[in-house]
Design a protein around this motif. Structure first.
Motif: not given
Ligand SMILES: Cc1cc2nc3c(=O)[nH]c(=O)nc-3n(C[C@H](O)[C@H](O)[C@H](O)COP(=O)(O)OP(=O)(O)OC[C@H]3O[C@@H](n4cnc5c(N)ncnc54)[C@H](O)[C@@H]3O)c2cc1C
Ligand code: FES
Lengths: 378, 400
Positions: A327-339
């Motif tokens: 979603c590019r706005m913090g709601i779907c967690y589709g962009c999560v990567l390990p820091l």
């Protein structure tokens, strides 16, 4: 009421007949043989050339019509690929379009009626000044264009049973998910229903779906309040309470600019009815920006400088790194990567997350900016 | 740049350090100009090349199902050779350079692409992008210079076994893809000691190469021939020829890039503390172009614009032709030699160098029809002589 409830789905799948496994085993074998011939490409690479919308392909869609709505908004009618699953009205879909040769993904609410006879879906886009994707879609997209899709997602949907009294508060392009809902729940606009739509736009001509809403109102099926902000000023909770005196009795769905939504949330919370308000945001509320830093992607070895206001997702994409997104706005967690190491700042809250080597804290790259040097596993 | 300075004519003697940095700045500007205008037309170009390649490949393989019929064999073999060349050069090589990463299309991206080549994309990217492009033409660092099996510079001491160089260069050209896989694996070095042989990273890499080769071989020499039924053998032969043609072609193109006479090589020491301008200068002097038609440029993967490619390895290949006049103008203004010639000339020049360096320094230059017998005798003596004799003879030959 999330879509695709697993139990529901398995319950409705018919028991496979004995012929089926044999057939599918045969198909698997044929596919594997085809892979031997096409390596290092895949059979799908060739099939995509002739049949990009077939079942089994990456989900895509073909734009079949671009219908102007206002001077800066248009509805795009899209024939989705065979694997498209029915959405729930109010949900959004992610669409990937090539703008100046660069693949860009954005989320848009679905505005179409379910099960259209032609099998198409639609989204309605308002061009934002300087907006890359929205302007491309509204002004420069032609029928026939192939776009990339994801399955629909989102929580901005109605419960079952439907509320007896509903209020929809929208502004600008925020009308889109609500139109998607109104078009699919005739119960909301029949003679027994009590539905209020308060919509705000600069002028009467800027109201997306204006004529359709006005017909519903003229037929007495909904109560429509238009606030034209050029003359009447911005909509605020006090004004809204004056327009809809019984709003506390209603279940309310709101979609519009961040400022409006925050004001509404405060008002509802103050009245102790926060649980009766459902909101949909099109962009995150950004509160802070700090120092940026160097971002390293451990997998690809790419290193880039990112300022403290740019989401790591955007920075990575600009550097040509392929990173997952949603979603590019913090709601779907589709962009999560390990820091893996270093620090990032949540742009919505200002909160800093740090990781020491070996940690692998999962962060949402779309709303996280570098807060000093950081390395991300990808 | 010590090697250069030792030459009779130092090609950069006239350049002040400030000039070199100015060259660097101009090149950075040219690069930015392309980046700022990358867009839809470029994306359309690469998608079109990919589309054309897939159609030719599929069409040729279909025609080859009837390879028992001679015209079908000829047509299919030509088609498949062209397809394989396109796939390796304009498509594979350039995508793996990240030239198209800016499109953010996961299907055309350096991190997801795999090609029709013995060397797996991952390993090739390391040895080619990181080593060859960084250490271009630095003797002892750039394995592309002779792939570690050749004498590429007068300064490398001549050994008798260098006499075989033309032969194994030719064999390497015929089986080029395997040669590349072997050198990406650093096979010779890694097989040398027991310790290196059992290094888990080497073993994993070697397994990956074997798997990759297995898949390629199975496709070309088993599955496709089997699908041709009674034409099994003729399809197998067609695939062999197509691979051979592709190997010889890509080897020739690559030889033309850094090997023709007059292209400079550099010493390890010369790149210590190299500035950006100096790095650019090394690419300019260490590469050679091939002149020719648009079709030739595409078939070489635009490595015919080797100079432009080495200056800007990650700019889209279709733009090299466009910036070439600007680069050439820059060479002219700074009095540098823009090395370009037609393909046959560059190939001949590269082979001349291979042969010349397979012989002791000075031998080929001094040999003519009249003194051939005596020269052969000297060559025999230097080849079979004791080290001391050899050293003396080599010195004499080089001096005279
Ligand atoms: C769940 C969800 C549903 C959405 N549904 C719709 C919809 O139905 N119709 C629709 O038109 N849009 C919708 N959006 C917004 C859409 O996804 C894009 O953000 C919007 O089209 C802007 O993209 P762009 O590429 O044109 O702008 P960008 O090039 O990304 O941004 C250009 C500038 O505009 C600003 N900007 C970005 N988004 C907005 C915004 N929404 N309002 C004002 N300024 C903005 C940016 O900060 C930037 O300065 C939705 C977003 C989400 C998350
Ligand atoms: S893209 Fe949806 S949470 Fe980041």
């Amino acid at each position: 009421m999330t879509p695709g409830n697993i139990e529901d789905m398995t319950a409705t799948v018919p028991r496979p007949s004995p012929v089926r496994p044999a057939l599918s085993a045969l198909r698997d074998r044929a596919w594997r043989l085809a892979e031997l011939v096409t390596t290092p490409l895949l059979p799908a690479d060739y099939l995509d050339m002739v049949s990009p919308l077939r079942a089994g392909a990456d989900l895509r869609g073909r734009i079949v019509a671009v219908q102007p709505e206002t001077r800066d908004a248009a509805t795009l009618v899209i024939r989705p690929g065979a694997d498209w699953q029915r959405h729930v009205p109010g949900q959004w879909v992610r669409i990937g379009v090539d703008v100046d040769g660069v693949r860009m993904w954005r989320a848009y609410s679905l505005t179409s009626q379910l099960d259209r006879p032609d099998g198409c879906i639609s989204i309605t886009v308002k061009a934002i000044p300087g907006g890359k994707v929205s302007n491309h879609l509204v002004h420069r997209t032609t029928p026939g264009t192939l776009v990339h899709l994801d399955q629909a997602a989102g929580e901005f949907v109605l419960p079952s049973p439907l509320p007896a009294k509903a209020l929809f508060v929208t502004a600008g392009s925020g009308i889109t998910p609500v139109m998607g809902i109104l078009r699919n729940y005739p119960e909301l606009s029949d003679s027994r229903a009590d539905t209020v739509v308060v919509h705000s736009a600069p002028t009467a001509d800027d109201v997306v779906f204006g004529s359709e809403l006005r017909v519903l109102a003229a037929d007495g099926r909904i109560r429509l309040v238009e606030q034209h902000t050029d003359t009447a000023g911005l909509l605020d909770p006090a004004g809204l309470a004056a327009l809809v005196p019984d709003l506390a009795e209603r279940a309310t769905w709101a979609c519009g600019p961040v400022g409006l939504l925050e004001a509404l949330e405060e008002h509802w919370a103050a009245a102790g009815i926060a649980d009766r308000l459902f909101t949909e945001r099109f962009r995150p509320t950004v509160v802070v920006a700090g120092e940026g830093g160097t971002v390293t992607f451990t997998g690809t070895g790419t290193t880039l400088e990112a300022d403290g206001a740019t989401p790591i997702l955007d920075a990575a994409e600009s550097a040509g790194v392929l990173v997952p997104s949603g979603c590019r706005m913090g709601i779907c967690y589709g962009c999560v990567l390990p820091l893996r190491e270093g620090a990032v700042r949540d742009l919505r809250t200002g909160e800093v997350t740090t990781a020491v080597p070996g940690d692998g804290v999962l962060v949402q790259t779309c709303i996280s900016a570098a807060a000093g040097a950081c390395s991300i596993d990808h | 740049m010590t090697v250069l300075q030792k030459k009779d004519v130092n090609p950069i003697e006239h350049l002040a350090p400030e000039d070199v940095e100015l060259i660097g700045k101009e090149l950075d500007e040219i690069r930015q100009g392309v980046i700022d205008t990358r867009g839809e037309a470029d994306a359309r170009y690469i998608r079109r090349v990919i589309d054309v390649h897939r159609k030719i490949e599929l069409g040729s393989r279909a025609v080859l199902l009837a390879s028992g019929f001679p015209p079908a064999w000829v047509l299919g073999t030509i088609g498949l050779s062209v397809a394989k060349i396109l796939e390796n050069m304009e498509i594979g090589h350039n995508i793996l350079h990240g030239q198209w990463d800016w499109m953010r299309d996961p299907k055309i991206h350096s991190t997801t692409w795999e090609w029709d080549m013995a060397s797996p994309a991952e390993q090739w990217k390391h040895s080619h992008n990181e080593l060859h492009h960084t250490y271009t033409n630095v003797v002892g660092k750039d394995n592309d210079l002779g792939y570690g099996i050749m004498r590429v510079d007068e300064d490398q001491p001549w050994q008798p076994w260098h006499l075989g160089q033309p032969l194994w260069s030719f064999v390497n050209a015929c089986f080029f893809e395997y040669g590349i896989a072997a050198y990406d694996l650093e096979l010779a070095g890694n097989l040398a000691t027991k310790e290196r042989r059992s290094n888990p990273q080497f073993r994993a890499d070697a397994r990956a190469v074997l798997r990759k080769i297995g898949r390629q071989v199975r496709k070309d020499y088993l599955v496709h021939p089997l699908l041709s039924g009674p034409n099994f053998l003729s399809t197998l032969a067609a695939n062999f020829v197509a691979n051979l043609v592709r190997n010889l072609w890509s080897n020739s193109v690559i030889l033309c890039g850094h090997f023709p006479e007059g292209v400079e090589t550099f010493e390890k020491k010369s790149i210590d503390g190299e500035t950006r301008g100096e790095w650019y200068l090394r690419q300019m002097l260490g590469s050679a172009n091939i002149s020719g038609s648009a079709a030739m440029h595409v078939m070489t993967g635009n490595l015919s614009h080797q100079i432009e490619h080495h200056l800007f390895p990650d700019l889209p290949s279709n733009r090299y032709a466009q910036i070439a006049p600007k680069i050439r103008d820059l060479f002219d203004r700074y009095g540098l030699n823009y090395h370009t010639a037609p393909l046959p000339k560059q190939v001949a020049s590269a082979w001349h160098k291979i042969i010349r360096l397979s012989l002791p320094n000075g031998w080929l230059e001094k040999t003519n029809r009249r003194n051939l017998p005596s020269q052969l005798v000297t060559l025999y003596r230097v080849t079979t002589g004791k080290p001391k004799v050899r050293r003396r003879l080599l010195k004499e030959m080089a001096a005279a």
